[in-house]
Structure formats: C-alpha cells, structure tokens
Design an enzyme around this catalytic site. Structure first.
Site, PDB file in Angstrom:
ATOM      1  N   ARG A   1       0.833  -1.213   0.000  1.00 43.87           N
ATOM      2  CA  ARG A   1       0.000   0.000   0.000  1.00 43.87           C
ATOM      3  C   ARG A   1       0.865   1.259   0.000  1.00 43.87           C
ATOM      4  O   ARG A   1       0.495   2.271  -0.594  1.00 43.87           O
ATOM      5  CB  ARG A   1      -0.939   0.026   1.198  1.00 43.87           C
TER       6      ARG A   1
ATOM      7  N   LYS B   1      -6.246   1.784   1.508  1.00 44.63           N
ATOM      8  CA  LYS B   1      -7.202   0.688   1.342  1.00 44.63           C
ATOM      9  C   LYS B   1      -6.935  -0.422   2.360  1.00 44.63           C
ATOM     10  O   LYS B   1      -5.822  -0.907   2.505  1.00 44.63           O
ATOM     11  CB  LYS B   1      -7.089   0.128  -0.075  1.00 44.63           C
TER      12      LYS B   1
END
Length: 136
Positions: A61, A100
């Site tokens: 991420r 996310k």
C-alpha cells in the site's frame, strides 16, 4: 532508505528503449513498511520463497500510494529510520492518507538531505549516477 534512493537514481538513468532515447528513462514508485512477517517456501514443482502477513500488505500500500520517483513509508518505518540516525536522508511528514484496508494512516516521504551530500555518503564507491547513464 539509501537502497530506495539509489534504486530511484539508477532507474532514472536507465533508458526505456535503447533504440529510441526520446522515450526517456524509467520512473518508479517506492514504498516500504516495517514489521513482522511469516516466511516460507511454497510449491513442490516450482518452489518459491514467499513472505506473508499484514506487513507485506502495508508495504504494498505504501508503494501504490507513493508518487513517481519518491520513497513513501509508514509511521513505523519513519520512526525506525529516525532512530537509526539517518546521515544521508531525511524523513518528511506527508500527512494522513486513506489507505485501502487500513483507513487513515500517517505516512512520510524519505528524501536525500542534499544531492551532493547524499552522493558522497550513500556508498563506499561514491560514484556519480551519471556513470550509469546510457550514451545518447
């Protein structure tokens, strides 16, 4: 941190297409996180060494939320880097971003303190990155 900054420098001096230098050089995003992982060799016919865990997902991420030719790190990594007394780089707060699967995370950029200082301290050979460039 130094490896990440070096990877960006080398990528930026690597032509995308040797036959067509007008296409420019490679640009990459870099991101990392620090924490525990589980490691294992997976597969019988074609065994591969794999890392598993939330740390791997968070590192992914960090990379996907990075920007071209920048090093993006988590708060945990930033704290570890600062505790090691960075000599050639600095950690700069990026702020909170939506990640996310993680909601909001405080993240940071890793940047060279100065180009000249970074080149002189980043490695024992102290070579200029222009030496890695392909001739035009």
């Amino acid at each position: 941190a130094n490896f990440s900054l070096t990877a960006i420098k080398v990528a930026n001096s690597t032509l995308i297409d040797l036959d067509d230098p007008s296409l420019g050089c490679v640009n990459i995003r870099v991101g990392f996180h620090s924490g525990p992982v589980v490691a294992s060799v997976v597969g019988d016919m074609n065994p591969r060494f794999c890392l598993f865990g939330d740390t791997v997902n968070t590192a992914s991420r960090m990379e996907s939320n990075s920007e071209q030719n920048r090093v993006h790190v988590s708060e945990m990594s930033a704290e570890l880097l600062e505790s090691q007394g960075l000599q050639t780089a600095r950690v700069v707060e990026r702020g909170y971003i939506e990640v996310k699967g993680k909601s909001k995370m405080l993240t940071f950029w890793v940047e060279p303190k100065s180009e000249k200082e970074w080149l002189s301290k980043a490695g024992k050979k102290k070579k200029s990155f222009s030496q890695y460039s392909n001739p035009s």
